[in-house]
Structures are given as C-alpha cells and as structure tokens.
Design a protein around this motif. Structure first.
Motif, PDB file in Angstrom:
ATOM      1  N   SER A 444       0.834  -1.213   0.000  1.00 55.89           N
ATOM      2  CA  SER A 444       0.000   0.000   0.000  1.00 55.89           C
ATOM      3  C   SER A 444       0.861   1.253   0.000  1.00 55.89           C
ATOM      4  CB  SER A 444      -0.939  -0.005   1.217  1.00 55.89           C
ATOM      5  OG  SER A 444      -0.246   0.300   2.410  1.00 55.89           O
ATOM      6  N   VAL A 445       2.036   1.190   0.647  1.00 55.17           N
ATOM      7  CA  VAL A 445       2.952   2.330   0.613  1.00 55.17           C
ATOM      8  C   VAL A 445       3.474   2.541  -0.800  1.00 55.17           C
ATOM      9  CG1 VAL A 445       5.152   3.225   1.469  1.00 55.17           C
ATOM     10  CG2 VAL A 445       3.611   2.032   3.022  1.00 55.17           C
ATOM     11  N   VAL A 446       3.818   1.432  -1.487  1.00 46.83           N
ATOM     12  CA  VAL A 446       4.282   1.530  -2.867  1.00 46.83           C
ATOM     13  C   VAL A 446       3.189   2.130  -3.753  1.00 46.83           C
ATOM     14  CG1 VAL A 446       5.236   0.253  -4.817  1.00 46.83           C
ATOM     15  CG2 VAL A 446       5.741  -0.479  -2.490  1.00 46.83           C
ATOM     16  N   GLU A 447       1.961   1.632  -3.599  1.00 45.00           N
ATOM     17  CA  GLU A 447       0.840   2.150  -4.387  1.00 45.00           C
ATOM     18  C   GLU A 447       0.593   3.628  -4.082  1.00 45.00           C
ATOM     19  OE1 GLU A 447      -2.236  -0.489  -3.264  1.00 45.00           O
ATOM     20  OE2 GLU A 447      -1.452  -2.187  -4.426  1.00 45.00           O
ATOM     21  N   HIS A 448       0.790   3.997  -2.823  1.00 40.88           N
ATOM     22  CA  HIS A 448       0.626   5.390  -2.426  1.00 40.88           C
ATOM     23  C   HIS A 448       1.623   6.277  -3.166  1.00 40.88           C
ATOM     24  CE1 HIS A 448       0.184   8.904   0.197  1.00 40.88           C
ATOM     25  NE2 HIS A 448       1.504   8.887   0.345  1.00 40.88           N
ATOM     26  N   TYR A 449       2.877   5.846  -3.249  1.00 36.46           N
ATOM     27  CA  TYR A 449       3.891   6.636  -3.948  1.00 36.46           C
ATOM     28  C   TYR A 449       3.605   6.695  -5.447  1.00 36.46           C
ATOM     29  CZ  TYR A 449       7.117   7.347  -0.050  1.00 36.46           C
ATOM     30  OH  TYR A 449       7.696   7.774   1.111  1.00 36.46           O
ATOM     31  N   ALA A 450       3.165   5.568  -6.021  1.00 38.10           N
ATOM     32  CA  ALA A 450       2.816   5.564  -7.437  1.00 38.10           C
ATOM     33  C   ALA A 450       1.676   6.542  -7.717  1.00 38.10           C
ATOM     34  CB  ALA A 450       2.423   4.151  -7.868  1.00 38.10           C
ATOM     35  N   GLU A 451       0.708   6.594  -6.795  1.00 38.23           N
ATOM     36  CA  GLU A 451      -0.401   7.536  -6.936  1.00 38.23           C
ATOM     37  C   GLU A 451       0.095   8.979  -6.838  1.00 38.23           C
ATOM     38  OE1 GLU A 451      -4.689   8.590  -4.785  1.00 38.23           O
ATOM     39  OE2 GLU A 451      -3.510   6.865  -4.128  1.00 38.23           O
ATOM     40  N   VAL A 452       1.070   9.212  -5.950  1.00 33.96           N
ATOM     41  CA  VAL A 452       1.622  10.561  -5.811  1.00 33.96           C
ATOM     42  C   VAL A 452       2.323  10.990  -7.097  1.00 33.96           C
ATOM     43  CG1 VAL A 452       3.381  11.925  -4.606  1.00 33.96           C
ATOM     44  CG2 VAL A 452       1.812  10.490  -3.310  1.00 33.96           C
ATOM     45  N   LEU A 453       3.018  10.057  -7.755  1.00 31.10           N
ATOM     46  CA  LEU A 453       3.670  10.383  -9.016  1.00 31.10           C
ATOM     47  C   LEU A 453       2.643  10.764 -10.079  1.00 31.10           C
ATOM     48  CD1 LEU A 453       6.482   7.673  -9.243  1.00 31.10           C
ATOM     49  CD2 LEU A 453       6.735  10.113  -8.772  1.00 31.10           C
ATOM     50  N   GLU A 454       1.522  10.066 -10.098  1.00 37.96           N
ATOM     51  CA  GLU A 454       0.454  10.430 -11.024  1.00 37.96           C
ATOM     52  C   GLU A 454      -0.103  11.812 -10.689  1.00 37.96           C
ATOM     53  OE1 GLU A 454      -2.591   7.560 -11.574  1.00 37.96           O
ATOM     54  OE2 GLU A 454      -1.205   5.889 -11.871  1.00 37.96           O
ATOM     55  N   LEU A 455      -0.268  12.075  -9.387  1.00 37.96           N
ATOM     56  CA  LEU A 455      -0.758  13.394  -8.976  1.00 37.96           C
ATOM     57  C   LEU A 455       0.231  14.491  -9.348  1.00 37.96           C
ATOM     58  CD1 LEU A 455      -2.315  12.700  -5.444  1.00 37.96           C
ATOM     59  CD2 LEU A 455      -3.513  13.242  -7.565  1.00 37.96           C
ATOM     60  N   GLN A 456       1.516  14.166  -9.345  1.00 42.48           N
ATOM     61  CA  GLN A 456       2.511  15.161  -9.751  1.00 42.48           C
ATOM     62  C   GLN A 456       2.261  15.597 -11.193  1.00 42.48           C
ATOM     63  OE1 GLN A 456       6.782  14.282  -9.160  1.00 42.48           O
ATOM     64  NE2 GLN A 456       7.003  14.673 -11.362  1.00 42.48           N
TER      65      GLN A 456
END
Length: 578
Positions: A444-456
């Motif tokens: 879930s932490v990995v998915e969270h970071y991947a989501e943050v990259l998309e938000l970037q």
C-alpha cells in the motif's frame, strides 16, 4: 358492518384499505411525511459521502454503518412480519423483547462507529506531526532535538519521533528496504486497518459479549436474593438502582483492564526500542548512532528503483494469512501444542522478528491483538447499553438515574474512547507493524507513492492550465514563491508551498503532499527547496498528464517512467541502504 369489526375484516396496516379507519387524506399525509424523511435523510447521506470519499477510512466506516442500518431494518421488518402472521402478538412481552434486542444491536453499532471516529480524530493531529517530522533525516532530527548537540536529553515532544526513527532504521535494515520507504505511512495504514476492524465482530466475540450482557442481569439477581413484589414501585426502583451499580462496577473493571493492556504495550514498545539499539535512558546517543549509520550506508538511487525494491521486498515476504481473531488464536494454540508449523516457501523470508531476541519469550502478537480488540468491543457494548437505556428512560423522568447514566456515558466517551483507546491503538499499531512485517501494507505504501507520481503529473497539468488561462508566466510564478522567502534562503515551509500550489489550481492532501516532498524535493528539516517546483513545471509541459499517465510502473524495465522520474529527484533523496 359494525365499526368494531373493521380492523378484523380490513387491517389498517394495508395501504390498499386506506380510509376504512383513518381517512384517506390522513394516510396520504403520513405517506408524504415518510417520503420527505427519506429524501432529507438520503440528501444528508450524499453530503457525508461527498466529504468521506476523499478520506478512505471514514468512507469505509460509512459503508459499514450502511450495513448495520440494513441489518437493523431487516430485523424490524422481520418482527413486523412475525406479528402480522400471528407468530408473536404485537405489544406482548415476547415482541417487546425482540424490539429491545433490535435496539441494542443498533445502538451497539452506533457505539462502535462513535468509538472509531473519536479514535481517528484523536490520532489525526499526532499523525500529522509525525508525518511532518518524518521528513527530517535522523541527523536533522538529532540537531533540532538536541539544539545541535547542546542538550544531553531528548525533549519530551521529540521522544516519540526519536523512538520511531530508531525502530524505523532497524526495520529498514532488517528487510533491506530503501530509505525512501515511508515508515510513518506504513504505521498509519496498519493503525487505520485495526480501528476499522473493530466493526468486524466475529461469532466467538458475539458469544462472549452475550455472556457479559447476561452476567450484568445475573449479578443483579445475586444482590437481590430476597423475594419482592415487582408490582411494588419501590421494589422496581431497587432493581433499577442495583443494575446501575453493577454496570458501574463493570465499567470500572474495564478501566483497570484498559490501563493494564496499555502499560503492557508500553513495556513491549520499550523492549522493541531496546532491541533496535535505542535504550530509552540514552535516546540521545542512540539517535546519534542511527544518524551516523545512515550517513555511512547511503547510496544513490532513483525513486523508480526504490519503489521497485519496496515491491520486491513485499513479494518476498511470507504470504501466509495471519488474521487476529479468537478462532485463529485457538487454532494457533492448538498448532503450538501439537508442534505443527506453517511451511514457508523457500524463496520467501519470515515476516516476524525473533521475539526471544527481543526478550519477549511469552509475547504473542495475535493474543495481544485479540485482547485489545475484545476490550474495545466490550467498551462499545457498555456504551451502547447505556445509550439505549438513556434514550428510553429520559422520557419517563426517572430522576437521578438519568444523571448517573449521563455521567457514565460521558466517562466512557472521555476516558475510554478519548484518552485510553487512541493511545492503546497507537501502541498496538507500532508493535504490530514492527514485530510482523505486513506485506499488504508494504504494498500500500508503494501504491501510495505511485499515486503521488500520477498526482505530480496532474498538478503540473493543472498549474500550467491555470497559468495559461490567466496569462501568467513561469517567471511571475517563481517571483511569487520568492515573496514568501524574504530572507532569500531558497527554502520555505512545506505548508506554505502546499498553499501556494493550491492557489494556482491544484490541491494536495496533507499526506500526499508530504510524500510528494519526500519523492522530489531537497529538504532542510521541515523546509523545502522550492525552486524544484519550477524545475518540475518546466520538465512537465502542459500536456504532461496525457503523455505520462500510462507510464507509471514500479520496475526498472520501464525506461519511460524511470527517465521521467530520475531528473526530478534531488540528490538528497537519491539515497538508500544498500
């Protein structure tokens, strides 16, 4: 037909026969009032849904409340049908008992929801502080907490984050996780799951709760061993008072158990910190040691590579299902007695620490988890019991007992739910997250970071759109940033940068913005080097979202994502353990 036979020939609870007892207009007015209530209630729920959809834990709680409302409505529907078909006569003692049971289950569900919301609310402020401080390296934390080494002891406000930093260092080293791994996010994920799981009352827990519920009345009967006439108001008042005393004693006993489990968890955390190399009496020296070890073992690493490593570690852990319930605890005890062991695949490592090395030979994570969950569930049962009694008795004006009920409810709300429960949940999450690595929450932490990259990418797209719509150049945008830095240090507080981005058309949540900073910015304490934002906007053109949204991946075999991310990383955050 005589008026007395109308109810028998044409039942009043059938809409088709409206007007035979009450006028048709009266029936329609009642129907309109019910429809109005449904419309208003659903509109209110939609407003709540629009707010909670952006907050996963509250949205999950709301959906669980929907299930409880559905169950309560189904019980009411069933009781009405039993009465209609003559199985139980309405207003009979049996029917009233069924209604009381329905009410009790409903108030119990409300109590679970109230307890969970209070726990989330009380932990929210602390979580935000820990997230903010987690941006610091151990060296920066040491410098700030000790005033650059001038203080020999860690101040109280830094003790929790210092312990977390020491255990975090040990956790990352044991599982070979990158420095980029957000341990505070991992802790919060486990903490949220544990609080939400309070709604999942298993079969064995229901049995025990039923026994406790019955014991309240049984003990009351023990104290009322003499014969008395229930038709005597004084005798009924005595029964009422004795039951108030019994429930008060039960709540006091629960308080003792909550204090004991909290003290036990504090002791476990102490031994965890000690095992991780941080003696609580010498936290200053322990934190300094961790800072030195971090600086010694740093290597250059891109964000994409770090995310891939996190995902690889999560996949390499044992995928054995390890639930914490009474039934699972019994099976574990049987397994221990018989000597049967779980078999782990050869290519998977154990997800548990060596508890004997931590000087916890008799510690059981599962038993502790089950015990805490049961005590908090029992706490909600007591509150629901009092709540249901309060709602019913307040109409009857039973005198001082209403004030006693109110006082007991307030005591549970403040002491149990507001003070003890959040502290217990925080300590339990810290223990559970550390003594057993959770592969699901690691992912879930990995998915969270991947989501943050998309938000970037979306942030860059939205800011560019705002600038174009208002004819603002990137130079003017940068000049506005510099106005918030009058001393021209090149750094500003992360909260100011988040508000500045929001002003230009994109809103980051606090948690995701913290992760965005960890991924992309050079920091100094809780301040960030804001010029990096301009570099991101220049690298990510106005069409960044459409061009890169499908490129986010976790493996090093995806050169587009890796190339896109690599230049955006500051030199400070291209570091991890080898």
């Amino acid at each position: 037909m005589p008026p007395t036979t109308v109810p028998q020939a044409f039942p009043s609870d059938v809409l088709f026969h409206a007007g035979l007892e009450l006028s048709v207009n009266g029936t329609i007015y009642a129907f309109m009032a019910a429809v109005l209530f449904v419309v208003l209630f659903k509109s209110g729920l939609q407003i709540v849904e629009r707010y909670t959809v952006h907050h996963t834990k509250y949205f999950i709680l709301l959906n669980k409340m929907y299930k409880e409302l559905m169950v309560s409505g189904l019980i009411t529907f069933t009781s009405n049908r039993l009465s209609q078909f003559g199985v139980v006569r309405q207003d009979s003692p049996e029917y009233n008992a069924w209604e009381v049971a329905d009410d009790m289950i409903f108030f119990f569900a409300i109590s679970l929801a109230v307890q969970s919301v209070i726990m989330f609310w009380r932990l929210q402020a602390r979580n935000l502080v820990l997230d903010k401080l987690s941006l610091m390296t151990s060296q920066e934390l040491y410098d700030e907490a000790t005033s650059n080494g001038d203080l020999s002891e860690i101040p109280k406000q830094y003790v929790s984050i210092t312990k977390m930093s020491i255990v975090r260092h040990f956790f990352l080293t044991k599982y070979k996780l990158p420095q980029l791994f957000c341990y505070s996010k991992y802790l919060r994920a486990i903490q949220d799951v544990e609080i939400i799981e309070l709604f999942d009352v298993e079969f064995f827990t229901w049995i025990i709760l039923l026994l406790v519920y019955s014991a309240i009345f049984f003990l009351s009967e023990v104290f009322l061993s003499f014969q008395f006439d229930l038709n005597d108001p004084d005798a009924r008042k005595m029964v009422h008072n004795v039951r108030l005393i019994v429930i008060s004693v039960a709540i006091a006993i629960l308080t003792v158990f909550l204090l004991l489990i909290y003290a036990y968890l504090k002791n476990v955390v102490y031994r965890m910190v000690l095992h991780a190399g941080g003696d609580e009496k010498t936290l200053t020296a322990s934190l300094q040691r961790v800072a030195q070890e971090e600086s010694t073992h740093r290597v250059q690493e891109t964000a994409a590579r770090a995310l891939f490593k996190m995902h690889h570690v999560a996949d390499s852990l044992s995928d054995r299902h390890d639930r914490s319930s009474i039934g699972d605890l019994v099976l574990t005890i049987i397994r221990k007695i018989t000597g049967c062991k779980y078999r782990t695949k050869a290519d998977r490592q154990s997800s548990h620490f060596d508890l004997h090395a931590m000087d916890l030979p008799w510690f059981s994570r599962k038993a502790t988890h089950v015990g805490v969950k049961f005590l908090l569930t029992l706490n909600a049962l007591y509150f629901g019991f009092l709540f249901q009694a309060f709602v019913v008795l307040i109409v009857d004006h039973v005198g001082a007992s209403i004030w006693i009920l109110s006082g007991l409810m307030l005591y549970i709300l403040v002491v149990h739910m507001g003070i003890l429960a959040p502290r217990i949940a925080r300590q339990l999450a810290f223990v559970n997250a550390t003594v057993r690595a959770n592969p699901v929450e690691l992912k879930s932490v990995v998915e969270h970071y991947a989501e943050v990259l998309e938000l970037q990418h979306k942030m860059a797209h939205d800011v560019h759109k705002y600038l174009n719509d208002h004819a603002i150049s990137l130079e003017v945008f940068m000049a506005g940033l510099e106005m918030d830095d009058p001393e021209k240090t090149g750094y500003m507080e992360g909260t100011k940068l988040r508000k500045y981005i929001k002003r230009y058309g994109f809103k980051f949540s606090k948690l995701k913005f913290t992760s965005f900073i960890r991924l992309q910015f050079e920091t100094k304490g809780t301040s960030v080097k804001y010029s990096k934002l301009l570099d991101i906007l220049r690298d990510e053109g106005p069409n960044a979202l459409e061009e890169t949204q499908h490129h986010v991946s976790l493996g090093p075999s995806s050169p587009k994502h890796d190339d896109k991310t690599t230049p955006l990383l500051s030199s400070r955050h291209k570091q991890t353990y080898d």
